[in-house]
Design a protein around this motif. Structure first.
Motif, mmCIF file in Angstrom:
data_model
loop_
_atom_site.group_PDB
_atom_site.id
_atom_site.type_symbol
_atom_site.label_atom_id
_atom_site.label_comp_id
_atom_site.label_asym_id
_atom_site.label_seq_id
_atom_site.Cartn_x
_atom_site.Cartn_y
_atom_site.Cartn_z
ATOM 1 N N MET A 1 -41.246 28.082 26.384
ATOM 2 C CA MET A 1 -39.933 27.744 26.935
ATOM 3 C C MET A 1 -39.817 28.191 28.386
ATOM 4 N N PHE A 2 -40.436 29.340 28.710
ATOM 5 C CA PHE A 2 -40.250 29.917 30.031
ATOM 6 C C PHE A 2 -41.508 29.813 30.888
ATOM 7 N N THR A 3 -42.460 28.949 30.525
ATOM 8 C CA THR A 3 -43.743 28.924 31.214
ATOM 9 C C THR A 3 -43.642 28.445 32.648
ATOM 10 N N ALA A 4 -42.534 27.809 33.033
ATOM 11 C CA ALA A 4 -42.412 27.287 34.390
ATOM 12 C C ALA A 4 -41.957 28.345 35.385
ATOM 13 N N PHE A 5 -41.617 29.527 34.897
ATOM 14 C CA PHE A 5 -41.059 30.526 35.791
ATOM 15 C C PHE A 5 -42.138 31.258 36.566
ATOM 16 N N ILE A 6 -41.738 31.805 37.698
ATOM 17 C CA ILE A 6 -42.663 32.562 38.523
ATOM 18 C C ILE A 6 -43.060 33.864 37.843
ATOM 19 N N PHE A 7 -42.162 34.433 37.035
ATOM 20 C CA PHE A 7 -42.433 35.694 36.381
ATOM 21 C C PHE A 7 -43.346 35.491 35.181
ATOM 22 N N PRO A 8 -44.125 36.508 34.827
ATOM 23 C CA PRO A 8 -44.800 36.463 33.532
ATOM 24 C C PRO A 8 -43.753 36.308 32.442
ATOM 25 N N ASP A 9 -44.115 35.677 31.332
ATOM 26 C CA ASP A 9 -43.167 35.431 30.254
ATOM 27 C C ASP A 9 -42.454 36.710 29.827
ATOM 28 N N ILE A 10 -43.201 37.787 29.697
ATOM 29 C CA ILE A 10 -42.622 39.027 29.190
ATOM 30 C C ILE A 10 -41.571 39.572 30.135
ATOM 31 N N LEU A 11 -41.735 39.404 31.450
ATOM 32 C CA LEU A 11 -40.771 39.937 32.405
ATOM 33 C C LEU A 11 -39.443 39.190 32.307
ATOM 34 N N LEU A 12 -39.502 37.869 32.239
ATOM 35 C CA LEU A 12 -38.266 37.098 32.109
ATOM 36 C C LEU A 12 -37.595 37.392 30.781
ATOM 37 N N TYR A 13 -38.403 37.606 29.744
ATOM 38 C CA TYR A 13 -37.866 37.950 28.431
ATOM 39 C C TYR A 13 -37.123 39.284 28.499
ATOM 40 N N ILE A 14 -37.684 40.234 29.247
ATOM 41 C CA ILE A 14 -37.025 41.529 29.425
ATOM 42 C C ILE A 14 -35.704 41.357 30.174
ATOM 43 N N ARG B 1 -25.018 25.772 25.050
ATOM 44 C CA ARG B 1 -25.945 25.014 25.895
ATOM 45 C C ARG B 1 -26.940 24.236 25.041
ATOM 46 N N ASP B 2 -27.550 24.914 24.071
ATOM 47 C CA ASP B 2 -28.540 24.247 23.224
ATOM 48 C C ASP B 2 -27.909 23.145 22.388
ATOM 49 N N MET B 3 -26.682 23.352 21.929
ATOM 50 C CA MET B 3 -25.987 22.320 21.159
ATOM 51 C C MET B 3 -25.679 21.114 22.037
ATOM 52 N N ALA B 4 -25.238 21.374 23.255
ATOM 53 C CA ALA B 4 -24.908 20.275 24.171
ATOM 54 C C ALA B 4 -26.148 19.464 24.527
ATOM 55 N N LEU B 5 -27.293 20.142 24.624
ATOM 56 C CA LEU B 5 -28.536 19.472 24.984
ATOM 57 C C LEU B 5 -29.311 18.998 23.758
ATOM 58 N N ASP B 6 -28.735 19.209 22.567
ATOM 59 C CA ASP B 6 -29.367 18.801 21.308
ATOM 60 C C ASP B 6 -30.746 19.442 21.152
ATOM 61 N N ARG B 7 -30.818 20.740 21.454
ATOM 62 C CA ARG B 7 -32.067 21.493 21.290
ATOM 63 C C ARG B 7 -31.994 22.291 19.992
ATOM 64 N N HIS B 8 -32.878 21.996 19.069
ATOM 65 C CA HIS B 8 -32.888 22.667 17.771
ATOM 66 C C HIS B 8 -34.313 23.072 17.414
ATOM 67 N N TRP C 1 -31.860 31.708 19.194
ATOM 68 C CA TRP C 1 -31.809 32.967 18.472
ATOM 69 C C TRP C 1 -32.209 32.819 17.000
ATOM 70 N N MET C 2 -32.344 31.585 16.539
ATOM 71 C CA MET C 2 -32.799 31.362 15.173
ATOM 72 C C MET C 2 -34.320 31.456 15.059
ATOM 73 N N THR C 3 -35.008 31.305 16.171
ATOM 74 C CA THR C 3 -36.469 31.403 16.165
ATOM 75 C C THR C 3 -36.958 32.754 16.686
ATOM 76 N N LEU D 1 -35.489 36.540 16.095
ATOM 77 C CA LEU D 1 -34.463 37.425 15.546
ATOM 78 C C LEU D 1 -34.261 38.680 16.389
ATOM 79 N N ASN D 2 -35.119 38.909 17.387
ATOM 80 C CA ASN D 2 -34.927 40.064 18.266
ATOM 81 C C ASN D 2 -33.563 40.029 18.947
ATOM 82 N N TYR D 3 -33.054 38.826 19.230
ATOM 83 C CA TYR D 3 -31.737 38.715 19.858
ATOM 84 C C TYR D 3 -30.663 39.346 18.980
ATOM 85 N N LEU D 4 -30.625 38.965 17.703
ATOM 86 C CA LEU D 4 -29.604 39.489 16.800
ATOM 87 C C LEU D 4 -29.802 40.975 16.539
#
Length: 211
Positions: free
Chosen positions: A1-14, A56-63, A67-69, A71-74
């Motif tokens: 999902m975040f592979t296009a960012f300049i940051f390593p994935d883990i940094l943006l996740y943090i 945002r995900d509902m508006a863009l029809d992203r399923h 946070w369902m994929t 669980l760290n968020y919850l």
């Protein structure tokens, strides 16, 4: 999902998780002030932290929803809310840090929402809207649930910071700026605008008719 960012994935996740923690703290504090019970505080914290990304995900029809994929968020939201409820005085010791985390969260959420929409092939104006939604809708829903006049509608430099960052991205893209560097600049601009607004007490003007 975040592979296009300049940051390593883990940094943006943090950075994303820092925003999640900040929003969970803000939601819990307001819910406590309103006299909500333990479950109520956690619910408000969740709405505040993931409400924008969910819409945002509902508006863009992203399923499925993000946070369902993961669980760290919850888990992070629940643990943060419980810790704050147990140590109620903790907030007063981290007030300045919270403002910093909140600004980072605003910037990270805006970049994430903006780029998710662009990746979905949305028009730039819709991408800007999705960036704003991701960053601020959670707080708007939190205030409505708690029967408060939404902070975002009280001349605060929130929406404006997100829009300024998104427009900066589009302008630099038009002038040939590499996408990854452009994303870093967008995040930096949003963060800087928000922190400057806090530092110098900037507010948007209100229009009042004379007569």
């Amino acid at each position: 999902m975040f592979t296009a960012f300049i940051f390593p994935d883990i940094l943006l996740y943090i950075l994303d998780m820092i925003g999640i923690v900040a929003c969970a703290i803000a939601g819990t504090l307001l819910a406590q002030h309103k006299g909500f019970d333990i479950a109520g505080c956690i619910l408000v914290a969740m709405v505040n932290a993931i409400g924008g990304g969910t819409l945002r995900d509902m508006a863009l029809d992203r399923h499925p929803l993000f946070w369902m994929t993961d669980l760290n968020y919850l888990i992070v939201i629940t643990v943060t809310s419980l810790i704050l409820q147990i140590f109620a005085n903790l907030y007063h010791k981290i007030d300045n840090a919270l403002k910093l985390f909140d600004a980072i969260g605003l910037a990270a959420f805006s970049v994430i929402g903006f780029n998710v929409a662009l990746d979905q092939g949305m028009l730039p104006v819709i991408a800007i809207m999705m960036g704003v939604w991701t960053a601020i809708i959670g707080g708007l829903l939190r205030d409505i649930i708690c029967n408060e006049i939404p902070l975002l509608l009280q001349r605060e430099i929130y929406i404006s910071a997100s829009i300024v960052g998104s427009v900066t991205y589009l302008l630099l893209e038009h002038w040939g700026m590499p996408a990854r560097l452009n994303e870093f600049i967008m995040l930096s601009v949003i963060f800087a605008v928000r922190m400057l607004a806090l530092r110098f007490d900037w507010h948007l003007p209100s229009i009042r008719l004379v007569g």
